[in-house]
Write an enzyme that holds these catalytic residues in place. Structure first.
Site, mmCIF file in Angstrom:
data_model
loop_
_atom_site.group_PDB
_atom_site.id
_atom_site.type_symbol
_atom_site.label_atom_id
_atom_site.label_comp_id
_atom_site.label_asym_id
_atom_site.label_seq_id
_atom_site.Cartn_x
_atom_site.Cartn_y
_atom_site.Cartn_z
ATOM 1 N N TYR A 1 0.773 -1.444 0.186
ATOM 2 C CA TYR A 1 0.116 0.031 -0.315
ATOM 3 C C TYR A 1 0.902 1.616 -0.229
ATOM 4 O O TYR A 1 0.893 2.214 0.514
ATOM 5 C CB TYR A 1 -0.381 0.099 1.262
ATOM 6 C CG TYR A 1 -1.336 -1.311 1.748
ATOM 7 C CD1 TYR A 1 -2.350 -1.666 1.068
ATOM 8 C CD2 TYR A 1 -1.359 -2.160 2.518
ATOM 9 C CE1 TYR A 1 -2.834 -3.260 1.062
ATOM 10 C CE2 TYR A 1 -1.980 -2.944 2.940
ATOM 11 C CZ TYR A 1 -2.538 -3.494 2.186
ATOM 12 O OH TYR A 1 -3.599 -4.917 2.908
ATOM 13 N N HIS A 2 1.806 1.291 -0.164
ATOM 14 C CA HIS A 2 2.584 1.995 -1.422
ATOM 15 C C HIS A 2 2.896 3.389 -2.372
ATOM 16 O O HIS A 2 4.229 3.353 -2.243
ATOM 17 C CB HIS A 2 4.004 2.295 0.073
ATOM 18 C CG HIS A 2 3.717 2.069 1.123
ATOM 19 N ND1 HIS A 2 5.473 1.224 2.215
ATOM 20 C CD2 HIS A 2 3.294 2.125 2.631
ATOM 21 C CE1 HIS A 2 4.469 1.241 3.778
ATOM 22 N NE2 HIS A 2 3.864 1.855 3.505
#
Ligand SMILES: Cc1cc2nc3c(=O)[nH]c(=O)nc-3n(C[C@H](O)[C@H](O)[C@H](O)COP(=O)(O)OP(=O)(O)OC[C@H]3O[C@@H](n4cnc5c(N)ncnc54)[C@H](O)[C@@H]3O)c2cc1C
Length: 526
Positions: A464-465
């Site tokens: 999720y980055h």
């Protein structure tokens, strides 16, 4: 007329709204596509396991089929609510290491070296352990120790020690390397999102207007200057003019989309979708980077994991017992930073998150029984992807080509194999003897490198980055300059994770808020 219009009330947008409206003479409008952050599972930390699947607060993106991952499309949750992704994230508070920011500065992000950014990290932080040279104790963002942790999380830290690594009680201290519990963005046992930290204390300011359910469709220009935005709320479209600046904080996927919909992007692509070109900016949407993550799952013979807990019971206990107990857990309680044998410099290049539950496919696939999960990701991937328009409409999703594991040297894949091996090594330590059940993913403990490659292609997911799609730099091709001003127009900045030139070695929420802290000063300075 508003002086500033901020698009997106996420990690960055809430910081801007607070800091810019601190000047009583400045009128600020904050527009957020999602709803208010009233869902109780936003605020109870352990609620994140359920919340992340809630479509009301999530853009629910999917990548295009990934060629190096067996053609799979990967699910990319992103927050669509006040607080943005900081309202649905796992609350781990890490910043990366000084070398990450020195690398930004060396790449052309002048003034964003470690010594220059540290004061802005400290300005945002209120660490409940107190302040110091590396920590702030008076900022709006509460950073706390976990109130509750599972015995398995402690077994994981002990396993790290047994494998020869240091124990580290502060990943943002003088040394990042080692194993320990994460500090979390929580205030009194509740999630401290950027909305809680930065909006709640200033909601009554008369010069700050917050509109939720307001989707911005386009930024408008007059004589090369951003002069307003067009947004839709409750089925009606409005053209809101701006006196000074538009600040775009839509996140790493929506910010490049909105630039392109507004005429700033690769000219050919814009024309294909019938969009008038304001600036031919070929790098808008390019340079996409993300942390790819491989999960190793095992059964646990003891019923001490979080697999069977009922959400209703956790919530009941949490609210009745004064925000204590499992409800305060961020689930990814423990972790580690490791410098692998392939690391090109002194920076740790692998990050681990330990989850005392079976997390297959982001927890969307429930498995029977009890178990635990080691997440491992390579921190500085060399592969680059891109975000493209699917249409000329703001309501449509973008096409995400993450292009994981696509670097020519195959270094990213080699590092992912290293990640899977490290996870296996950790779970083989004596600390797990009492908790070691059958392997789940991978299904055997004796896989060779080729088997591990197949395992990674079949099972790796995002952690999720995503960053980098509106790259900051000093070269003419960079999307924004080091003051975060969009090249080729006036009165428009991008302020969010999309401006990072390269991924930092850690989670991306705190660095995004740091960027916004600094951007608010740059904006006020004009
Ligand atoms: C499930 C998950 C877990 C994570 N875990 C961690 C963690 O533990 N620690 C950590 O440090 N980081 C974590 N992250 C990453 C971190 O939360 C993000 O990097 C950070 O929040 C990005 O901030 P941003 O301001 O760039 O974007 P966001 O916070 O996503 O904000 C963008 C905002 O803009 C709004 N918006 C977008 N387009 C429009 C439009 N057209 N009109 C109006 N509004 C719009 C969105 O709805 C959203 O509210 C996690 C992320 C996710 C999704």
């Amino acid at each position: 007329m508003y002086d500033y219009i901020i698009i997106g009330a996420g990690s960055a947008g809430c910081v801007l709204a607070n800091r810019l409206s601190a000047d009583p003479d400045a009128k600020v409008l904050l527009l957020e596509a999602g709803p208010r952050d009233s869902h109780p599972f936003i605020h109870m930390p352990a609620g994140l396991a359920k919340l992340v699947h809630n479509r009301r607060v999530n853009w629910n993106y999917h990548t295009a089929p990934e060629p190096a991952l067996d053609g799979r499309t990967l699910w990319w949750p992103r927050g669509k609510v006040l607080g943005g992704s900081s309202s649905i994230n796992a609350m781990c508070y890490t910043r990366g290491v000084p070398g990450d920011y020195d690398e930004w500065a060396a790449s052309g992000a002048t003034g964003w070296d470690w010594d220059s950014v540290l004061p802005w990290f400290r300005r945002s932080e209120r660490n409940t352990r107190g302040g110091g040279a590396l920590h702030g104790d008076a900022g709006p963002l509460y950073v706390s120790d976990l109130r509750h942790s599972n015995p398995l999380s402690h077994a994981f830290i002990e396993a790290g020690r047994q494998a020869g690594f240091a124990v580290n009680d502060d990943f943002n201290g003088p040394r990042q390397e080692g194993f320990g519990l994460y500090q979390v963005t929580q205030k009194n046992g509740a999630r401290c999102s950027s909305a809680v930290a930065y909006l709640d204390p200033v909601r009554e300011r008369r010069n700050l207007t917050i509109v939720t359910g307001a989707q911005v469709n386009r930024i408008t220009f007059r004589k090369g200057r951003a002069d307003g935005v067009i947004y839709t709320t409750k089925g009606r479209a409005y053209h809101e003019p701006v006196a000074r600046e538009v600040l775009l904080s839509g996140g790493a996927l929506n910010s490049p989309q909105l630039l392109m919909l507004s005429g700033i992007g690769p000219a050919m692509q814009l024309r294909r979708h019938g969009i008038d070109v304001v600036v031919d900016a070929p790098q808008v949407g390019e340079n996409l980077q993300d942390h790819l993550d491989i999960c190793t799952l095992r059964h646990c013979p003891q019923p001490i994991t979080y697999d069977r807990l009922s959400d209703a019971r956790i919530a009941f206990d949490y609210y009745l017992r004064g925000r204590t107990g499992i409800g305060t857990s961020n689930i990814a309680e423990a972790g580690g930073f490791v410098r692998s044998r392939f690391a090109p410099d002194e920076r740790p290049d692998i990050q681990l998150h330990f989850v005392p539950a079976m997390l297959d496919d982001h927890g969307r696939h429930r498995l029977p029984g009890d178990g635990y999960t080691v997440h491992a990701c390579f921190l500085r991937p060399r592969s680059r992807g891109r975000v493209r328009l699917m249409s000329g409409h703001a309501g449509d999703q973008v096409r995400i080509e993450a292009n994981y594991l696509s670097d020519e040297e195959g270094f990213d894949l080699k590092m992912m194999v290293e990640c899977a091996k490290l996870s296996r090594e950790l779970l083989a330590q004596p600390a797990f003897d009492a908790y070691r059940g059958a392997p789940i993913f991978p299904a055997r403990d004796d896989l060779d490198d080729d088997d591990l490659v197949a395992f990674i292609r079949a099972k790796a997911e995002t952690i999720y980055h995503p960053v980098g799609t509106c790259r900051m730099g000093s070269d003419a091709l960079s999307v924004v300059d080091p003051q975060l001003r969009v090249r080729g127009v006036e009165g428009l900045r991008v302020v969010d994770a999309s401006v990072m030139p390269t991924l930092i070695g850690g989670n991306t929420n705190a660095p995004t808020m740091m960027i916004a802290e600094r951007a608010s000063e740059l904006t006020r300075a004009g």
